[in-house]
Scaffold this motif. Structure first.
Motif, PDB file in Angstrom:
ATOM      1  N   GLY A  70      -8.503   0.701  -7.203  1.00  0.00           N
ATOM      2  CA  GLY A  70      -9.023  -0.961  -7.290  1.00  0.00           C
ATOM      3  C   GLY A  70      -8.048  -1.788  -7.121  1.00  0.00           C
ATOM      4  N   VAL A  71      -7.601  -2.471  -5.605  1.00  0.00           N
ATOM      5  CA  VAL A  71      -6.456  -3.179  -5.739  1.00  0.00           C
ATOM      6  C   VAL A  71      -6.951  -4.274  -6.042  1.00  0.00           C
ATOM      7  N   LEU A 102      -8.017   4.757  -2.356  1.00  0.00           N
ATOM      8  CA  LEU A 102      -7.435   3.611  -2.587  1.00  0.00           C
ATOM      9  C   LEU A 102      -8.406   2.248  -1.910  1.00  0.00           C
ATOM     10  N   THR A 103      -8.712   1.364  -2.775  1.00  0.00           N
ATOM     11  CA  THR A 103      -9.528   0.075  -1.901  1.00  0.00           C
ATOM     12  C   THR A 103      -8.844  -0.567  -2.652  1.00  0.00           C
ATOM     13  N   SER A 104      -8.657  -1.702  -1.938  1.00  0.00           N
ATOM     14  CA  SER A 104      -7.898  -2.586  -1.664  1.00  0.00           C
ATOM     15  C   SER A 104      -8.669  -3.871  -1.288  1.00  0.00           C
ATOM     16  N   SER A 143      -7.931  -2.328 -10.644  1.00  0.00           N
ATOM     17  CA  SER A 143      -9.104  -1.767 -11.507  1.00  0.00           C
ATOM     18  C   SER A 143      -9.452  -0.866 -10.615  1.00  0.00           C
ATOM     19  N   SER A 144     -10.508   0.200 -11.600  1.00  0.00           N
ATOM     20  CA  SER A 144     -10.102   2.010 -11.045  1.00  0.00           C
ATOM     21  C   SER A 144     -11.589   2.184 -11.939  1.00  0.00           C
ATOM     22  N   LEU A 192       0.914  -1.103  -0.212  1.00  0.00           N
ATOM     23  CA  LEU A 192      -0.366   0.497   0.112  1.00  0.00           C
ATOM     24  C   LEU A 192       0.719   1.220   0.360  1.00  0.00           C
ATOM     25  N   PRO A 193       1.974   1.227   0.612  1.00  0.00           N
ATOM     26  CA  PRO A 193       2.895   2.713   0.546  1.00  0.00           C
ATOM     27  C   PRO A 193       3.423   3.035  -0.603  1.00  0.00           C
ATOM     28  N   PHE A 194       3.691   1.795  -1.446  1.00  0.00           N
ATOM     29  CA  PHE A 194       4.233   2.255  -2.513  1.00  0.00           C
ATOM     30  C   PHE A 194       3.315   2.302  -3.604  1.00  0.00           C
ATOM     31  N   LEU A 195       1.867   2.554  -3.469  1.00  0.00           N
ATOM     32  CA  LEU A 195       0.993   2.677  -4.237  1.00  0.00           C
ATOM     33  C   LEU A 195       0.434   3.957  -3.990  1.00  0.00           C
TER      34      LEU A 195
END
Length: 429
Positions: free
Chosen positions: A372-373, A348-350, A396-397, A258-261
């Protein structure tokens, strides 16, 4: 003794009414100062209402799910001394009086008449039988008519005890099998895996669940959603993450993806300011933000919440990781403050390991984009003519087509893809 009336407090931000989500006390309970009495739901967050006094609960001002105006009476507590009850406060909702049940009257005893007839046919049927364990390929004895009857009833014959010659299954055995399922349901015993079920449960949509439902419905009705899916090779960034965790994990903490995203979002948004925006469709105004406040969708016991990592553009990987962890814990334990659950400019959603292959996330209005991750999987890929195993992940965004053009959305996700596939570029200024 006096009465202390607690009114629905003014929670701020111009809120005129809130929803009573849950009581933590009931009439007759003894409460102490600072004890949480109730949870109320605003448009943005769940808020605890503590007791300012010691005392005994006299009455409750509403039921869970009821929308109450700010200033209305929430609860009345009996306290030592005069209390704060005023003449204008006498409209406290008193609980409905509980009617005492009338004493049971024994029915007159009636002598049973002597039975003169023979037993009815039903009394001659086999007693209800428990399901029989047969092998899946075992074919029990039964006539074609019985097999059709069982098929119509949805009964698997291999589970039925036969009472006919050599264990042949009869029509009466099917009736007995159904009766056993009904008896189990009435007695509360666990039904078999193939027994019919008729139980129902009605769950009121209140509190956080109602707010989630309203926001999701509003988002799909008001925004012009479109989704874009892109495949990303995350092998290199996963190798970098593993290296950093091995070298600095003990002192700085472990890094997830997540921090990289978040960092990739920050860098990509520099070239796409129209995506780091909020759209007020009533005022017909788009506000583009320089600050990147990333909402991180988080599942909690009360439903989906979106705590906000503020000023992600100024955070290092470990700073972002620590803030994401802190906010996720606060959201899951119900401790997130209102200002921690509002003000995001992009979300950001995962679903982590359960992320599936493709999803279609719903926008977090008034934002215009949500990323979306999906889960990471190893797949064979062709690179320079060679088949190699790579770690692949889909993004998926969704975007609001009223504000974001399709080409800009595609280029934005492609920019994120390039940053993650060449992770050194995340840190090049």
């Amino acid at each position: 003794m006096g009465t202390h009336v607690i009114k629905m407090p003014d929670i701020g931000e111009g809120i005129a009414e809130v929803e009573l989500a849950q009581w933590h006390v009931k009439v007759g309970d003894l409460v102490v100062e600072d004890q949480v009495l109730a949870d109320v739901m605003t448009d943005k967050a769940m808020v605890d209402i503590p007791s300012p006094v010691h005392g005994k609960v006299l009455s409750l001002g509403g039921q869970p799910g009821e929308v109450m105006a700010v200033g209305s009476i929430l609860i009345s507590i009996e306290v030592e001394g005069a209390g704060n009850l005023k003449a204008s406060d006498h409209l406290v909702k008193e609980p409905a009086p509980i009617k005492e049940a009338a004493p049971a009257v024994a029915a007159p005893k009636v002598e049973a008449a002597p039975v003169l007839e023979s037993k009815p046919a039903a009394a001659c049927r086999p007693a209800p039988q428990a399901p029989v364990a047969r092998d899946a390929d075992e074919r029990p004895l039964a006539s074609p008519a019985v097999r059709k009857h069982a098929l119509d009833l949805g009964i698997q014959l291999r589970l039925v005890q036969g009472s006919g010659p050599a264990g042949r299954i009869l029509h009466e055995d099917l009736d007995a099998y159904l009766a056993q399922g009904t008896q189990n349901a009435r007695s509360g015993s666990a039904p078999s895996g193939y027994a019919q079920r008729h139980d129902e449960e009605q769950i009121p949509v209140i509190g956080m669940r109602r707010k989630i439902a309203q926001r999701m419905q509003e988002a799909t009705q008001r925004a012009a959603h479109f989704s874009y899916v892109e495949e990303i090779d995350v092998t290199a960034v996963e190798e970098l993450r593993a290296h950093l965790n091995e070298k600095h994990g003990a002192t700085r903490g472990k890094l997830t993806l997540l921090p990289f995203l978040v960092r990739a979002l920050v860098v990509a948004l520099r070239d796409f300011p129209q995506i780091n925006a909020r759209y007020d469709d009533e005022a017909q105004v788009i506000t583009r933000h320089g600050a990147v406040h990333v909402g991180v969708a988080t599942q909690s016991d009360v439903g989906l919440m979106v705590p906000v990592v503020r000023h992600a553009e100024a955070r290092s990987l470990w700073d972002s990781a620590a803030e994401i962890a802190r906010l996720a814990t606060a959201a899951r334990t119900g401790k997130a403050a209102r200002d921690e659950l509002s003000g995001s400019t992009i979300t950001l959603t995962s679903l982590g390991a359960l992320g599936g292959i493709v999803s279609t996330p719903v926008l977090n209005l008034p934002e215009v984009a949500i990323v979306g991750v999906n889960k990471i999987v190893e797949r064979p890929m062709v690179i320079k003519g060679q088949i190699v195993v790579r770690k692949m992940m889909n993004l998926s965004s969704s975007f609001d087509h009223r504000v974001v053009d399709g080409m800009d959305a595609a280029l934005f996700i492609q920019a994120i893809r390039g940053l993650l596939e060449q992770p050194a570029s995340l840190f090049v200024e």
